[in-house]
Design a protein around this motif. Structure first.
Motif, PDB file in Angstrom:
ATOM      1  N   UNK A   3       0.862  -1.180   0.000  1.00 16.60           N
ATOM      2  CA  UNK A   3       0.000   0.000   0.000  1.00 16.60           C
ATOM      3  C   UNK A   3       0.898   1.229   0.000  1.00 16.60           C
ATOM      4  N   UNK A   4       0.276   2.391  -0.074  1.00 15.80           N
ATOM      5  CA  UNK A   4       1.058   3.631   0.019  1.00 15.80           C
ATOM      6  C   UNK A   4       1.761   3.758   1.363  1.00 15.80           C
ATOM      7  N   UNK A   5       1.207   3.120   2.377  1.00 19.12           N
ATOM      8  CA  UNK A   5       1.752   3.240   3.719  1.00 19.12           C
ATOM      9  C   UNK A   5       2.848   2.225   4.022  1.00 19.12           C
ATOM     10  N   UNK A   6       3.087   1.263   3.142  1.00 22.30           N
ATOM     11  CA  UNK A   6       4.146   0.307   3.384  1.00 22.30           C
ATOM     12  C   UNK A   6       3.802  -1.092   2.909  1.00 22.30           C
ATOM     13  N   UNK A   7       4.576  -2.052   3.410  1.00 21.78           N
ATOM     14  CA  UNK A   7       4.437  -3.454   3.020  1.00 21.78           C
ATOM     15  C   UNK A   7       4.124  -4.272   4.276  1.00 21.78           C
ATOM     16  N   UNK A   8       3.171  -5.163   4.158  1.00 20.87           N
ATOM     17  CA  UNK A   8       2.850  -6.102   5.233  1.00 20.87           C
ATOM     18  C   UNK A   8       2.876  -7.501   4.633  1.00 20.87           C
ATOM     19  N   UNK A   9       2.999  -8.511   5.490  1.00 25.00           N
ATOM     20  CA  UNK A   9       3.026  -9.883   5.001  1.00 25.00           C
ATOM     21  C   UNK A   9       2.254 -10.772   5.975  1.00 25.00           C
TER      22      UNK A   9
END
Length: 162
Positions: A151-157
């Protein structure tokens, strides 16, 4: 047949067999948030941040990197340049299936869902190859799904053991 092709063929065979033998999905870990009991009625409730979560954040919250699960020793999240990250609209999902040897090292990567962008698929592939899991008690290889969310706010997994 080359060594890499043999490993990928083995990974595909394990994955295909797991599709027919797994009848139930792995449980999704959730976090319960409680309000403090000593808050005065005139004060708005305070919510404590969860210490560990595996589920993706709700739509109104920015994506935050998850902390590694107890089975993950080294979790590598892709680095997205800010210029590219600011161009993301909504969410981009990429799912990678990894084959892990009994020492916890990723020995094969299979792109399960590369999403709408080959760029994010390549970043996810490179990151997945660097993951390290806890060693297994048996000689058998293990299979994990790594679902990356950009997302624009970062990466999650999100990690799911198969």
């Amino acid at each position: 047949m080359t060594g890499i092709a043999a490993v990928l063929l083995l990974a595909l065979a394990i994955w295909g067999g797991s599709q027919f033998t797994d009848k139930e999905q792995p449980p999704v870990q959730t976090t319960v948030v409680q309000e403090p009991t000593n808050a005065a009625p005139s004060q708005p409730p305070q919510i404590e941040a969860p210490t560990q979560t595996q589920a993706f954040p709700p739509a109104e919250q920015p994506a935050q990197p998850t902390t590694p699960t107890s089975a993950v020793l080294n979790e590598v999240l892709p680095t997205v340049p800010e210029k590219i990250q600011n161009k993301i609209q909504g969410r981009v999902y990429v799912t990678v299936r990894v084959l892990v040897d009994n020492n916890g090292k990723v020995i094969a990567v299979l792109m399960e869902n590369e999403g709408p962008s080959k760029y994010f698929a390549r970043l996810s592939d490179q990151a997945a190859r660097q993951w390290q899991f806890i060693p297994a008690d048996t000689e058998d290889s293990r299979v994990w799904l790594l679902r990356f969310q950009y997302t624009r706010d970062g990466v999650a997994v999100r990690t799911i053991e198969q």
